[in-house]
Design a protein around this motif. Structure first.
Motif, PDB file in Angstrom:
ATOM      1  N   VAL B 201      34.472  16.879  47.855  1.00 25.52           N
ATOM      2  CA  VAL B 201      35.457  16.636  46.801  1.00 25.52           C
ATOM      3  C   VAL B 201      36.308  17.896  46.655  1.00 25.52           C
ATOM      4  CG1 VAL B 201      34.150  14.943  45.499  1.00 25.52           C
ATOM      5  CG2 VAL B 201      33.810  17.361  45.033  1.00 25.52           C
ATOM      6  N   ALA B 202      37.424  17.752  45.936  1.00 24.62           N
ATOM      7  CA  ALA B 202      38.391  18.840  45.876  1.00 24.62           C
ATOM      8  C   ALA B 202      37.847  20.057  45.140  1.00 24.62           C
ATOM      9  CB  ALA B 202      39.669  18.350  45.204  1.00 24.62           C
ATOM     10  N   MET B 203      36.731  19.885  44.408  1.00 24.40           N
ATOM     11  CA  MET B 203      36.166  21.024  43.685  1.00 24.40           C
ATOM     12  C   MET B 203      35.547  22.046  44.640  1.00 24.40           C
ATOM     13  SD  MET B 203      32.943  21.003  41.102  1.00 24.40           S
ATOM     14  CE  MET B 203      31.805  20.793  42.455  1.00 24.40           C
ATOM     15  N   ASP B 204      35.026  21.547  45.772  1.00 21.61           N
ATOM     16  CA  ASP B 204      34.265  22.412  46.668  1.00 21.61           C
ATOM     17  C   ASP B 204      35.178  23.406  47.386  1.00 21.61           C
ATOM     18  OD1 ASP B 204      32.201  20.655  46.037  1.00 21.61           O
ATOM     19  OD2 ASP B 204      32.646  19.375  47.757  1.00 21.61           O
ATOM     20  N   GLY B 205      34.551  24.383  47.992  1.00 21.88           N
ATOM     21  CA  GLY B 205      35.242  25.240  48.946  1.00 21.88           C
ATOM     22  C   GLY B 205      36.047  26.365  48.328  1.00 21.88           C
ATOM     23  N   GLY B 206      36.835  26.988  49.157  1.00 17.05           N
ATOM     24  CA  GLY B 206      37.616  28.144  48.727  1.00 17.05           C
ATOM     25  C   GLY B 206      36.711  29.302  48.365  1.00 17.05           C
ATOM     26  N   HIS B 207      37.153  30.102  47.414  1.00 16.57           N
ATOM     27  CA  HIS B 207      36.315  31.235  46.999  1.00 16.57           C
ATOM     28  C   HIS B 207      35.057  30.768  46.296  1.00 16.57           C
ATOM     29  CE1 HIS B 207      38.959  34.387  48.259  1.00 16.57           C
ATOM     30  NE2 HIS B 207      39.987  33.879  47.593  1.00 16.57           N
ATOM     31  N   LYS B 208      35.066  29.499  45.840  1.00 21.81           N
ATOM     32  CA  LYS B 208      33.877  28.999  45.152  1.00 21.81           C
ATOM     33  C   LYS B 208      32.679  28.991  46.100  1.00 21.81           C
ATOM     34  CE  LYS B 208      32.258  25.150  42.318  1.00 21.81           C
ATOM     35  NZ  LYS B 208      31.228  24.642  43.235  1.00 21.81           N
ATOM     36  N   SER B 209      32.931  28.769  47.381  1.00 23.08           N
ATOM     37  CA  SER B 209      31.817  28.739  48.341  1.00 23.08           C
ATOM     38  C   SER B 209      30.990  30.006  48.245  1.00 23.08           C
ATOM     39  CB  SER B 209      32.358  28.616  49.764  1.00 23.08           C
ATOM     40  OG  SER B 209      32.974  27.374  49.948  1.00 23.08           O
ATOM     41  N   THR B 210      31.643  31.157  48.379  1.00 24.09           N
ATOM     42  CA  THR B 210      30.906  32.410  48.411  1.00 24.09           C
ATOM     43  C   THR B 210      30.653  32.960  47.018  1.00 24.09           C
ATOM     44  OG1 THR B 210      33.076  33.261  48.998  1.00 24.09           O
ATOM     45  CG2 THR B 210      31.410  33.245  50.710  1.00 24.09           C
ATOM     46  N   ALA B 211      31.687  32.952  46.170  1.00 22.12           N
ATOM     47  CA  ALA B 211      31.535  33.578  44.850  1.00 22.12           C
ATOM     48  C   ALA B 211      30.540  32.818  43.996  1.00 22.12           C
ATOM     49  CB  ALA B 211      32.882  33.649  44.140  1.00 22.12           C
ATOM     50  N   THR B 212      30.331  31.535  44.279  1.00 24.65           N
ATOM     51  CA  THR B 212      29.314  30.777  43.564  1.00 24.65           C
ATOM     52  C   THR B 212      28.053  30.640  44.402  1.00 24.65           C
ATOM     53  OG1 THR B 212      30.927  29.573  42.250  1.00 24.65           O
ATOM     54  CG2 THR B 212      28.778  28.545  42.525  1.00 24.65           C
ATOM     55  N   GLY B 213      28.239  30.216  45.654  1.00 24.85           N
ATOM     56  CA  GLY B 213      27.069  29.877  46.474  1.00 24.85           C
ATOM     57  C   GLY B 213      26.141  31.045  46.742  1.00 24.85           C
ATOM     58  N   LEU B 214      26.687  32.244  46.857  1.00 21.57           N
ATOM     59  CA  LEU B 214      25.837  33.397  47.165  1.00 21.57           C
ATOM     60  C   LEU B 214      25.646  34.285  45.937  1.00 21.57           C
ATOM     61  CD1 LEU B 214      27.213  34.269  50.706  1.00 21.57           C
ATOM     62  CD2 LEU B 214      24.997  33.288  50.145  1.00 21.57           C
ATOM     63  N   SER B 215      25.920  33.704  44.760  1.00 21.91           N
ATOM     64  CA  SER B 215      25.801  34.486  43.537  1.00 21.91           C
ATOM     65  C   SER B 215      24.545  34.078  42.780  1.00 21.91           C
ATOM     66  CB  SER B 215      27.059  34.285  42.696  1.00 21.91           C
ATOM     67  OG  SER B 215      27.062  35.184  41.623  1.00 21.91           O
ATOM     68  N   ASN B 247      36.655  31.963  39.929  1.00 20.75           N
ATOM     69  CA  ASN B 247      36.136  32.152  41.289  1.00 20.75           C
ATOM     70  C   ASN B 247      37.147  32.877  42.170  1.00 20.75           C
ATOM     71  OD1 ASN B 247      33.408  30.973  42.080  1.00 20.75           O
ATOM     72  ND2 ASN B 247      34.211  29.415  40.708  1.00 20.75           N
ATOM     73  N   TRP B 248      38.417  32.569  41.974  1.00 22.53           N
ATOM     74  CA  TRP B 248      39.450  33.216  42.795  1.00 22.53           C
ATOM     75  C   TRP B 248      39.553  34.711  42.444  1.00 22.53           C
ATOM     76  CZ3 TRP B 248      38.824  28.727  44.649  1.00 22.53           C
ATOM     77  CH2 TRP B 248      39.577  28.247  45.722  1.00 22.53           C
ATOM     78  N   ARG B 249      39.411  35.014  41.140  1.00 16.88           N
ATOM     79  CA  ARG B 249      39.402  36.435  40.744  1.00 16.88           C
ATOM     80  C   ARG B 249      38.223  37.152  41.404  1.00 16.88           C
ATOM     81  NH1 ARG B 249      40.815  34.189  35.602  1.00 16.88           N
ATOM     82  NH2 ARG B 249      38.654  34.204  34.902  1.00 16.88           N
ATOM     83  N   MET B 250      37.083  36.451  41.429  1.00 17.33           N
ATOM     84  CA  MET B 250      35.901  37.059  42.057  1.00 17.33           C
ATOM     85  C   MET B 250      36.122  37.223  43.556  1.00 17.33           C
ATOM     86  SD  MET B 250      32.707  35.352  40.085  1.00 17.33           S
ATOM     87  CE  MET B 250      32.344  35.772  38.384  1.00 17.33           C
ATOM     88  N   GLY B 251      36.820  36.255  44.139  1.00 20.09           N
ATOM     89  CA  GLY B 251      37.131  36.349  45.559  1.00 20.09           C
ATOM     90  C   GLY B 251      37.908  37.615  45.865  1.00 20.09           C
ATOM     91  N   LYS B 252      38.798  37.969  44.965  1.00 17.81           N
ATOM     92  CA  LYS B 252      39.591  39.184  45.171  1.00 17.81           C
ATOM     93  C   LYS B 252      38.688  40.417  45.106  1.00 17.81           C
ATOM     94  CE  LYS B 252      43.860  41.470  43.795  1.00 17.81           C
ATOM     95  NZ  LYS B 252      43.218  42.776  43.948  1.00 17.81           N
TER      96      LYS B 252
END
Lengths: 408, 537, 315
Positions: B201-215, B247-252
């Motif tokens: 779904v459109a929620m997944d992916g982007g910086h959410k993958s790492t900033a959430t998945g590995l947090s 999540n995008w801020r965290m990606g930065k």
């Protein structure tokens, strides 16, 4: 004089046991209890006075007796036939309102010197309840000579009577006796400051114990179990921080104490018992199930206070042994030693608590004596039917006036 | 009829009239046929499955060699002696689990093959599950394939992320908003993190993958909370989602901390139940069912009636979706995610005009958090009010103050191994209050820090103590927006505990809804699954 | 006894005295006789073995006899079947394929016949040594019926067998070939010959490398009785011949692929990939050293059969 009389009648006793096991409270219809017209009681001794009850409560132990569930232990401690009823507010012949402290200790039995517990003020622990001028009976309401509260009149020793302040309603006054039990248990529990206490059961005693713990101890968290919505609401109102279904008590206590769970299967998420647990459990149910729960949730060297009348239970005591848990009973009251070292009559403490917490509201229903079957069934199903304390209301009995006339 | 020769048809909105057939509603491990009121109801139908890529492995390889954004091709990023960490999406994706070979296996094998070619020795593979439950060996094998599992798991180089490992987590910094960026230490210390995603779904992916998945909880609490949820309209629409902004801020921050991420995102079509096969009718339009489909459906309904709940659960959870890969893109996170989202939309977006008074939905047997498990009431709430309600772009399908009617058996039942904290959440927290903000304030911290939950999360297969809270927050926007929530066919006590109203039939529920939205309300039905996303204008 | 012998000798003598046309006429001197019609070897006619009744009979044999026997004596672990899905992107999922496997034992063929997945299994022929299986008509018939064998020369693909194989592939039949040309004599592999590669290039079909591990322990060359042991069948990624590959280079690539699979079966996939890319996959054919040292070295890479005997008394 109208009274509910409990006679020794073995077949009826058996019938009550059977009926009571099917429908709690049904023992009243088939058992040895009957509504009788008795002679007004004669004073068993020179000092004794007559009390005309206004409200007379129905206690859990009364229900056990009526349903034939009480232990054989009590057989030598009662004298048949007797009139039950020990939670009483009533009038003396001079019109003073009194609350009864029902224990029949050495003083009321005209025994001197008094036994050690009586001397120390621990009336509930009197060693001589089968001796002296009275027939056996631990309390008014189990002794043939004194009569009991479920009648339009009974006899009381002045040492048993506490005057009631005019600001007290009858409902508040009738709650003083059960509240005294709760206060006694709460103080006996010896709750360390900041401890977690768990109260099992949210019947009258459970609710009152919660209130008493809030006033006479300083726990961090009180976890309470309650099966019915009205009980849950009241438990929270009276000071429980966490009110849960009885089945969830292990999980709730685990959460409240931050313990880990010990599962019989490795880490399958089931909470079979706790690694640590609550400091004190006050068990106001007294069944095998509640005591098993209590042992599963008490921390090592914790304490279980047994307030509910247990009869015969079957119990795995390994945790008691392994975790060095203390199991203490709490029957009735007398004199309490407060944390600051001072002493006070339990009844006085209870009266204060009844007033402060407005416990008179727990009287949910009253019945005239002749509807005793309804009353007892209601009391037996109190939680399910949204009630707490059910009492007999004798204020409108015509006989009250007649008795008054006779005495003049 | 849909067939291979015609191009897949897009989704559309059906206006229900008297001739419209009853609509199939998913209802947990079962189905209901519901007749919707004529002349004021519309049903949103998903598009037919797009054609999958004919050569997935070729496409994957080509994506690795031709990255998007300012990323070099993967082989150029690999060198002997480097530390490489491959993180991949966990059991919550895709739904239901897909047939072998799983996309993750294809991608990971392609990445590892390049790594082997480059002579990379130090490789770790991490299931990026944040505070979800750990994956079992079988589940890991299914996701990465036996070859990869056997090569890496026995030596401890393929494992589940552990967000509560005090030595395994590190805080890399703070965003300008004061949000802690917590990250897996192994990933942070790697020369390259390759993230393998499946974008359902459109929620997944982007910086959410790492900033959430590995947090872990320290990082997650900054975006998994009531505030972001109330400010995400919807969290499926990245541009308008506070969850994603965080999540995008965290990606930065990750980028600034020199964490080099090579993101590989994939999309699948919505071929959930197969173009052929016993469940294929579930993704066909009712009027296009063949006699075989109808007979199959009736047989299935009769069979389900006879089966005990446990057997039904088992039967449904054994279904593996024949999803096909529709796109794969790799390279720099944001550039990749841009294309990924467009590909998700290509399959899922259905244009819809205007809102209605009542939104109805039939909830299926599965949500991201009950794979091989039990869909407990909290997950029902999360699926309906969290996921499905938020499957919109623009504005919600139902007007503010409207009514949501969802159908699900909502059993008062919890998986004791997977969801221990849910049990306590349901028994204690929801018994106290159902208001997300109050729950967050009063209860979240003590659950999140509960040692037993942490112990079970780390050593057993339990969701973290904070997870049920996030489930509840997921529905915060819907709870705030809606006038009432009605659950059809659910366990009455469980539904009431959550503050919803139980109804035994859809007709009753629609009747009850009129108390809130007035007589003759307009109704929208979200036909689901397969997943669709409404583009509401 | 002597009497009987005497009678036979007399009868022979009588027949020898008979002349043409009661006897065949001798070939006149100076005349080259036509070559005899051979019905064995590569000339063995196997069309009938691909008729419907024969296929049904073979199916019954494979499922009813081979599979149970294989599960007992070989208990195969089959790996890498998912890689066959990649044929989808190359050639379509149901097109013909050449399976090329290493060869240790007579168990290899039935093992492959029971592990090659559908849709290839039901249209599969096996390249079998013409000089061995098709030496006699009875033996050839059994091989053709039971295994779907077709005669192939060991050393090179002759014109006749090449035409046959090409025609069959053209008809959609898949082919199983053991490119080593025969069973291993000592447990080590032999160099791959060009046949499979040649056919793949000629017909432009993918080759699936397959590695069989452990069959040598069951029935090594020269042994008569099978010894049950565990086996692993590893299917590899399908390979297509490159634009500029000839059958020799493609065969080398095939051999490397099977060697990598062998490596994968004894170590793990990742190490095998690392070594394959580095060109250091252990050689299938083994070190070039003395015979006993070759056998000795084999012990290192051959996983021992797991004991499945109970270690405790039966109570």
């Amino acid at each position: 004089m109208k009274a509910l009389e409990f006679r020794r009648n073995v077949p009826r006793f058996a019938a009550a046991r059977l009926a009571g096991s099917l429908t709690p409270g049904r023992g009243a219809s088939v058992g040895p209890l009957r509504l009788a017209d008795l002679e007004p009681p004669t004073a068993p001794g020179p000092d004794w006075v007559r009390v005309r009850p206004r409200l007379s409560g129905i206690c859990g132990s009364d229900l056990a007796t009526i349903d034939g569930r009480s232990a054989r232990y009590f057989e030598p401690l009662v004298s048949f036939p007797f009139v039950p009823g020990h939670e009483v507010v009533g009038d003396l012949d001079d019109g003073t309102r009194m609350v009864l402290e029902p224990v029949l200790g050495c003083v009321s039995r005209n025994l001197a010197p008094t036994c050690d517990p009586c001397s120390a003020g621990h009336l509930g622990n009197c060693e001589h309840t089968t001796f002296g001028d009275l027939e056996p009976g631990i309390q008014t309401g189990s002794c043939h000579d004194t009569g009991g509260g479920w009648a339009t009149a009974f006899s009381a020793h002045p040492s048993q009577l506490h005057p009631v302040d005019d600001s007290f309603s009858d409902e508040s006054a009738v709650m003083v006796e059960p509240t005294a039990c709760a206060v006694h248990a709460a103080i006996l529990a010896g709750v360390p400051d900041g401890a977690v206490v768990t109260v099992l059961g949210a019947g009258t005693l459970g609710l009152l114990t919660i209130a008493a713990l809030r006033t006479f101890a300083n726990p961090r968290t009180i976890v309470a179990t309650a099966r019915y919505p009205s009980q849950r609401r009241l438990a929270a109102e009276l000071g429980a921080d966490l009110v849960v279904e009885p089945d969830d008590v292990r999980r709730a206590v685990r959460r409240a104490t931050g313990s880990r769970a010990v599962s019989l299967a490795v880490d399958d998420g089931a909470v079979d018992r706790l690694s640590g647990g609550t400091d004190v459990v006050v068990d106001c149910v007294g069944s095998s199930a509640s005591l098993t729960d209590a042992l599963a949730i008490t921390r090592p060297r914790g304490r279980i206070v047994l307030v509910g009348m247990p009869a015969s239970v079957s119990l795995e005591l390994t945790p008691l042994w392994h975790r060095e848990i203390e199991l203490v009973g709490a029957y009735t009251y007398g004199t309490e030693t407060l944390p600051d070292g001072s002493t006070a009559r339990t009844f006085d403490l209870a009266a204060g608590l009844v007033r402060a917490a407005d416990l008179g509201r727990l009287v949910s229903a009253t019945y005239p004596l002749h509807r005793y079957r309804d009353a007892l069934e209601h009391a037996a199903a109190a939680g399910r039917r949204g009630a707490v304390k059910v009492a007999f209301d004798l204020r409108d009995e015509k006989e009250r006036e007649a008795l008054m006339e006779m005495s003049k | 009829m849909s067939n291979g020769h015609l191009a897949p048809r897009p989704g559309f909105v059906l206006d229900v009239d008297r001739t419209s057939p009853p609509i199939v509603f998913h209802h947990g491990e079962g189905f209901r046929l519901e007749k919707l009121p004529a002349d004021r109801t519309r049903v949103i139908y998903p598009a037919e499955p797009l054609e999958g890529l004919t050569d997935p492995d070729g496409a994957i390889r080509s994506a690795l060699l031709n990255p998007l954004g300012d990323s070099e091709p993967l082989p150029a990023l690999l060198r002997p002696g480097m530390k490489l960490t491959i993180a991949f999406d966990d059991i919550s994706l895709p739904l239901p689990p897909m047939r072998r070979p799983d996309i993750r296996q294809r991608v990971i094998e392609a990445v590892l093959d390049l790594a082997a070619e480059a002579g990379v020795d130090d490789v770790h593979l991490i299931a990026a599950l944040a505070i979800h439950r750990r994956m079992t060996e079988d589940e890991l094998r299914h996701a990465v394939g036996d070859r990869v599992y056997d090569a890496f798991a026995p030596s401890g180089r393929l494992y589940n992320h552990d967000a509560e490992d005090p030595d395994g987590m590190v805080v890399l910094g703070q965003t300008p908003h004061g949000e802690d960026v917590q990250f897996s230490r192994r990933a942070a210390e790697s020369d390259l993190v390759v993230y393998v995603n499946i974008n359902l779904v459109a929620m997944d992916g982007g910086h959410k993958s790492t900033a959430t998945g590995l947090s872990g909880y320290t990082g997650l609490r900054h975006h998994h909370n009531v505030h972001t949820m109330l400010n995400s309209r919807s969290f499926m629409d990245r541009e308008n989602s506070a969850l994603h902004a965080s999540n995008w801020r965290m990606g930065k921050v990750l980028r600034d901390a020199d964490v080099k991420i090579f993101q590989i995102e994939t999309t699948v079509n919505n071929n959930t139940f197969g173009r052929e096969g016993p469940l294929s009718m579930l993704q066909k339009r009712e009027w296009e069912w063949s006699p075989k489909d109808r007979a199959g459906f009736l047989t299935m309904q009769q069979g389900l009636k006879l089966m005990p709940a446990k057997a039904k659960r088992k039967a449904f959870s054994s279904w593996l979706a024949p999803y096909e890969l529709t796109s794969v893109q790799a390279g720099e996170v944001e550039a990749v995610h841009e294309v990924t989202t467009a590909n998700v939309y290509r399959q899922q977006l259905v244009p819809v005009e205007g809102q209605t008074d009542v939104l109805t939905m039939g909830l299926p047997y599965i949500c991201p958090y009950n794979v091989n498990s039990i869909m407990n009431p909290i997950l029902v709430m999360c699926l309906g009010l969290g996921y499905f309600f938020n499957l919109y772009r623009g504005k919600p399908l139902v007007r503010e103050g409207g009514v949501l009617i969802m159908g699900h058996p909502t059993p008062w039942e919890f998986h004791p191994v997977h969801h221990p904290s849910y049990i306590d959440f349901f028994e204690q927290v929801l018994a106290d209050t159902t208001d997300p903000a109050e729950i967050e304030k009063k209860w979240e911290k003590q659950f999140a820090e509960d040692e037993w939950y942490i112990h079970l999360y780390r050593t057993s297969y339990a969701y973290h103590g904070a997870h049920p809270f996030y489930m509840w927050y997921w529905g915060a926007h819907a709870l705030q927006h809606l006038g009432r929530v009605i659950v059809v066919g659910g366990d009455t006590a469980a539904v009431r505990r959550m503050g919803f109203q139980p109804a035994s039939t859809l007709q009753d529920a629609l009747e009850m809804a009129t108390d809130v939205v007035g007589p003759q309300p307009t109704i929208t039905h979200l036909k689901n699954p397969p997943i669709l996303m409404a583009d509401v204008t | 006894m002597n009497h009987v012998r005497l009678q036979v000798a007399k009868a022979r003598a009588r027949v020898a005295r008979l002349g043409f046309p009661l006897r065949a006429a001798p070939v006149p001197n100076g005349v080259e006789p036509p070559p005899p019609m051979r019905h064995t070897g590569t000339d063995f006619e196997t069309d009938w073995a691909r008729s419907q009744p024969a296929r049904v009979a073979r199916l019954a044999l494979v499922e009813g006899v081979m599979r149970p026997v294989m599960s007992v004596v070989a208990s195969p672990a089959v790996k890498g079947l998912d890689r066959l899905d990649r044929l989808d992107g190359l050639d379509g999922l149901d097109g013909p394929v050449i399976f090329a496997a290493n060869h240790h034992s007579h168990v290899d063929t039935p093992l492959m016949l029971t592990t090659v997945p559908e849709p290839w299994r039901h249209r599969l022929v096996v390249g079998a040594a013409a000089d061995y299986f098709f030496r006699t008509r009875i033996g050839g018939s059994i091989a053709a019926l039971a295994m779907g064998a077709i005669p192939i020369e060991r050393t090179k693909v002759g014109r006749q067998s090449a035409t046959l194989a090409t025609d069959l592939i053209g008809d959609g039949w898949s082919l199983l070939i053991f490119p080593e040309g025969g069973r291993s004599p000592d447990g080590w592999g032999q160099p791959f010959r060009g046949g499979a590669a040649y056919l793949a290039i000629r017909c432009d079909v993918p080759v699936v490398p397959v590695h069989l591990q452990g069959t040598g322990r069951i029935l090594r060359k020269g042994k008569k009785l099978p010894q049950p042991s565990r086996t692993t069948v590893t299917f590899g990624d399908p390979l297509l011949p490159g634009e500029d590959e000839n059958s020799r280079t493609f065969a080398a690539r095939l051999e490397a692929a099977v060697a990598a699979l062998a490596d994968e079966a004894t170590s793990d996939w990742w190490q095998a990939r690392v070594r394959a890319h580095a060109g250091t996959s252990p050689d299938l054919t083994g070190p070039d050293i003395g015979a006993w040292r070759r056998v000795w070295a084999l012990g290192d890479r051959d996983r021992r059969a797991r004991r499945n005997k109970r270690h405790w008394p039966e109570l």
